[in-house]
Motif scaffolding. Structure first.
Motif, mmCIF file in Angstrom:
data_model
loop_
_atom_site.group_PDB
_atom_site.id
_atom_site.type_symbol
_atom_site.label_atom_id
_atom_site.label_comp_id
_atom_site.label_asym_id
_atom_site.label_seq_id
_atom_site.Cartn_x
_atom_site.Cartn_y
_atom_site.Cartn_z
ATOM 1 N N ASP A 273 1.768 7.080 -0.591
ATOM 2 C CA ASP A 273 1.250 5.997 -0.880
ATOM 3 C C ASP A 273 1.283 5.151 -1.643
ATOM 4 O O ASP A 273 0.619 5.511 -2.942
ATOM 5 C CB ASP A 273 0.303 4.680 -0.122
ATOM 6 N N SER A 274 2.037 4.567 -2.749
ATOM 7 C CA SER A 274 2.972 4.495 -3.968
ATOM 8 C C SER A 274 2.266 3.408 -4.030
ATOM 9 O O SER A 274 1.970 2.513 -5.284
ATOM 10 C CB SER A 274 4.311 4.287 -4.302
ATOM 11 N N GLY A 275 1.974 2.380 -3.568
ATOM 12 C CA GLY A 275 1.687 0.751 -3.431
ATOM 13 C C GLY A 275 3.142 -0.248 -2.913
ATOM 14 O O GLY A 275 3.027 -1.451 -2.165
ATOM 15 N N GLY A 276 3.971 1.094 -2.967
ATOM 16 C CA GLY A 276 5.249 0.108 -2.569
ATOM 17 C C GLY A 276 5.991 -0.814 -4.248
ATOM 18 O O GLY A 276 4.736 -0.591 -4.987
ATOM 19 N N LEU A 277 6.384 -2.102 -4.065
ATOM 20 C CA LEU A 277 6.766 -2.993 -4.867
ATOM 21 C C LEU A 277 5.298 -3.515 -5.781
ATOM 22 O O LEU A 277 5.394 -4.090 -7.074
ATOM 23 C CB LEU A 277 7.802 -4.463 -4.625
ATOM 24 N N SER A 278 4.568 -3.751 -4.605
ATOM 25 C CA SER A 278 2.932 -4.391 -4.504
ATOM 26 C C SER A 278 2.019 -2.777 -5.645
ATOM 27 O O SER A 278 1.740 -2.533 -4.852
ATOM 28 C CB SER A 278 2.116 -4.754 -3.682
ATOM 29 N N LEU A 279 2.685 -2.452 -6.583
ATOM 30 C CA LEU A 279 2.325 -1.441 -7.016
ATOM 31 C C LEU A 279 1.064 -0.407 -7.456
ATOM 32 O O LEU A 279 0.292 -1.323 -8.030
ATOM 33 C CB LEU A 279 3.282 -0.699 -8.175
ATOM 34 N N LYS A 280 0.200 -0.079 -7.103
ATOM 35 C CA LYS A 280 -0.875 1.126 -7.284
ATOM 36 C C LYS A 280 -1.138 1.341 -8.630
ATOM 37 O O LYS A 280 0.095 1.656 -9.004
ATOM 38 C CB LYS A 280 -1.616 1.998 -6.427
ATOM 39 N N ASN B 237 1.786 -8.029 0.762
ATOM 40 C CA ASN B 237 1.527 -7.500 -0.385
ATOM 41 C C ASN B 237 2.235 -5.926 -0.118
ATOM 42 O O ASN B 237 1.386 -5.849 1.727
ATOM 43 C CB ASN B 237 -0.228 -7.039 -0.428
ATOM 44 N N THR B 238 2.851 -5.508 -0.393
ATOM 45 C CA THR B 238 3.599 -4.215 0.434
ATOM 46 C C THR B 238 2.320 -3.447 0.677
ATOM 47 O O THR B 238 2.223 -2.123 0.925
ATOM 48 C CB THR B 238 4.815 -3.350 -0.615
ATOM 49 N N ASP B 239 1.726 -3.412 -0.642
ATOM 50 C CA ASP B 239 0.138 -1.835 -0.453
ATOM 51 C C ASP B 239 -0.190 -2.005 0.347
ATOM 52 O O ASP B 239 -1.007 -1.212 0.563
ATOM 53 C CB ASP B 239 -0.297 -1.953 -1.763
ATOM 54 N N ALA B 240 -0.241 -3.388 1.667
ATOM 55 C CA ALA B 240 -0.644 -3.065 3.046
ATOM 56 C C ALA B 240 -0.181 -3.114 4.381
ATOM 57 O O ALA B 240 0.621 -3.251 4.939
ATOM 58 C CB ALA B 240 -1.451 -4.188 3.281
ATOM 59 N N GLU B 241 0.878 -1.497 3.883
ATOM 60 C CA GLU B 241 1.529 -1.045 4.215
ATOM 61 C C GLU B 241 1.173 -0.058 5.843
ATOM 62 O O GLU B 241 1.317 -0.318 7.111
ATOM 63 C CB GLU B 241 2.653 0.117 3.651
ATOM 64 N N GLY B 242 -0.021 0.567 5.742
ATOM 65 C CA GLY B 242 -0.628 0.570 6.710
ATOM 66 C C GLY B 242 -0.999 0.115 8.457
ATOM 67 O O GLY B 242 -0.615 0.754 9.449
ATOM 68 N N ARG B 243 -0.828 -0.808 8.070
ATOM 69 C CA ARG B 243 -1.495 -1.451 9.420
ATOM 70 C C ARG B 243 0.111 -1.618 9.772
ATOM 71 O O ARG B 243 0.139 -1.811 10.994
ATOM 72 C CB ARG B 243 -2.204 -3.256 8.675
ATOM 73 N N LEU B 244 1.307 -2.274 9.277
ATOM 74 C CA LEU B 244 1.667 -2.045 9.801
ATOM 75 C C LEU B 244 2.985 -0.961 10.084
ATOM 76 O O LEU B 244 3.480 -0.866 11.145
ATOM 77 C CB LEU B 244 3.412 -2.011 8.125
#
Length: 485
Positions: free
Chosen positions: A251-258, A326-333
């Motif tokens: 998980d890089s965070g996507g465009l909402s980069l970590k 936020n693309t870093d809230a991806e796990g819930r998706l």
């Protein structure tokens, strides 16, 4: 390393070293043999004492308890592993007069001896080969040998399943891709005749309208897979238990980069899926009397020209629309679509596991799992039973005020809340939207973000993965199995 229970006096068992527990600083019990040296060394039983000349190791424990026993066994192993010691003997210290103590003994040794050193050019190996446990008992009561041996076997299965999960989580993202997870699941099913495995590819996900899952995967060069493992007991099952695991292999965070520092260790974002796979493995070996499923959502969350974006709106498999803030809230998706699909299996109990929120680590600390769900009685009972595993848990309650914070102006809900506070709870409330009404009282969400991966050793856990969620759920399933008898 072999662990064996011997129906013999401790003094008649031959071994290179003897380990003795000092419980609550009581330094004068019947197994103690070095009282004269205690005075000389100013030893009061509150710590550990290694006597090389006597070939004895004293381990101080505050009190007897399952986890204190696990910790003590781990300390025995790690104190002696670098010496020229092949065999160790120890008497029995039974807690609450239950043979579950022996399960904890094995777990302590096996968990404490775990190492992930495949990338070390020189990996040191312990010389310890055998652990002998005498039926001599601290309290003087006679051990029921056959039941104790069964507990030893259970402990070995549970601890090895936990280490199996650790291996997968610790493996680097270059190697452990979504395809690798699928292959590991297929390998597991091939090894056990009572496990089935189906791997669903991108075409299936599109057909099933799992748009949230697919959206998270979009910028990755590695295809996503939904993996379905099923364990079937020998006799007709009275319960169907379904586990759903978040399997973000990176998980890089996507465009909402970590930030760079937060991106390090993100190979651990597959911990929920590996825990679910490990539970299936142990269930087959323990021959649990329930039909048990594991549904794993395996993908990466990466950046690129095709990455999903903040401001996007996704129509999930369930039909609920989600605004991406936020693309870093991806796990819930990913979990939203997997949970929706998993409920078609008609579970009596539904448990999902995920390294879901940093807020859980902030709120509960690094060592504690967050338990969320609508049924407070179910959560309390789960915690009561599963706590014997040694895994720390804390229950977090839902409330309507925070539920309001995940509403969206342009969609049904948002993947992040309008408040920065209560992030673990709002993530759980997001997932609740995808739990059908008939399943909400039988559902628990486990946020394992804290203990899943820690960059320092703690207790019987080494640097890295801990296999969070594996033991807790297996202890819970064993308790259910005892109720069925």
């Amino acid at each position: 390393m072999k662990i064996e229970l011997l129906d013999a006096n401790i003094n008649k068992i031959k071994a290179d070293f003897e380990a003795i527990l000092i419980v609550g600083k009581k330094i004068d019990h019947k197994f103690v043999k070095d009282s004269d040296k205690f005075k000389e060394l100013n030893y009061d039983g509150g710590s550990n004492l290694l006597l090389l000349e006597s070939k004895r190791l004293y381990i101080g424990v505050k009190e007897l308890g399952y986890d204190q026993i696990r910790l003590a066994m781990s300390q025995i192993y790690n104190t002696l592993k670098n010496y020229n010691v092949k065999t160790i003997k120890i008497s029995s210290y039974v807690y609450k007069c239950t043979t579950k103590t022996y399960q904890a003994v094995v777990e302590g040794f096996v968990l404490g001896s775990y190492e992930f050193n495949k990338y070390k050019s020189e990996a040191k190996k312990s010389k310890i080969e055998k652990i002998f446990i005498s039926t001599d008992e601290y309290s003087g009561k006679k051990v029921k040998i056959e039941k104790a041996k069964l507990a030893l076997k259970s402990g070995k299965i549970i601890a090895k399943a936990t280490n199996f999960a650790k291996d997968g989580v610790n493996e680097i993202p270059e190697i452990y891709t979504p395809l690798k997870m699928a292959k590991e699941a297929l390998k597991l099913a091939k090894k056990h005749s009572n496990i089935e495995c189906k791997v669903y590819d991108k075409k299936f996900l599109k057909k099933e309208r799992m748009n949230a899952f697919l959206m998270v995967n979009r910028a990755s060069v590695h295809d996503p897979y939904m993996i379905h493992l099923k364990y079937t007991p020998k006799n007709k099952s009275k319960k169907r238990v379904v586990f759903v695991g978040k399997g973000l292999t990176y998980d890089s965070g996507g465009l909402s980069l970590k930030p760079a520092s937060s991106m390090l260790t993100m190979k651990c974002d597959k911990s929920g899926a590996l825990a679910a796979m490990a539970i299936i493995k142990a269930a087959a070996e323990l021959k649990l009397p329930f039909e048990i499923h594991a549904v794993l959502g395996a993908t990466e969350n990466m950046i690129g020209g095709d990455a999903y974006k903040p401001d996007d709106v996704i129509i999930t498999r369930s039909g609920i629309s989600v605004e991406v803030r936020n693309t870093d809230a991806e796990g819930r998706l990913v979990l939203a679509d997997c949970l929706d699909w998993a409920q078609e299996l008609k579970p009596d109990i539904l448990i999902d596991m995920a390294t879901l929120t940093g807020a859980c680590v902030v709120g509960l600390g690094e060592f504690t799992i967050g338990l969320l769900g609508r049924n407070e009685e179910f959560k309390a009972e789960y915690k009561r039973v599963a706590s014997d595993s040694g895994e720390l848990m804390n229950s977090l309650e839902f409330n309507d005020h925070l539920r309001e914070c995940i509403k969206s102006k342009i969609a049904d809900i948002s993947n992040t809340a309008t408040t920065r506070y209560g992030g673990t709870t709002t993530a759980g409330l997001f997932l609740e939207q995808f739990i059908k009404e008939e399943n909400r009282d039988n559902w628990i969400h486990m946020d394992i973000a804290g203990p899943a991966y820690i960059e320092r050793a703690w207790g019987y856990n080494q640097y890295g993965a801990s296999g969070a969620g594996v033991r807790a759920n297996l202890y819970y399933l064993q308790s259910l199995a005892r109720e069925e008898k």
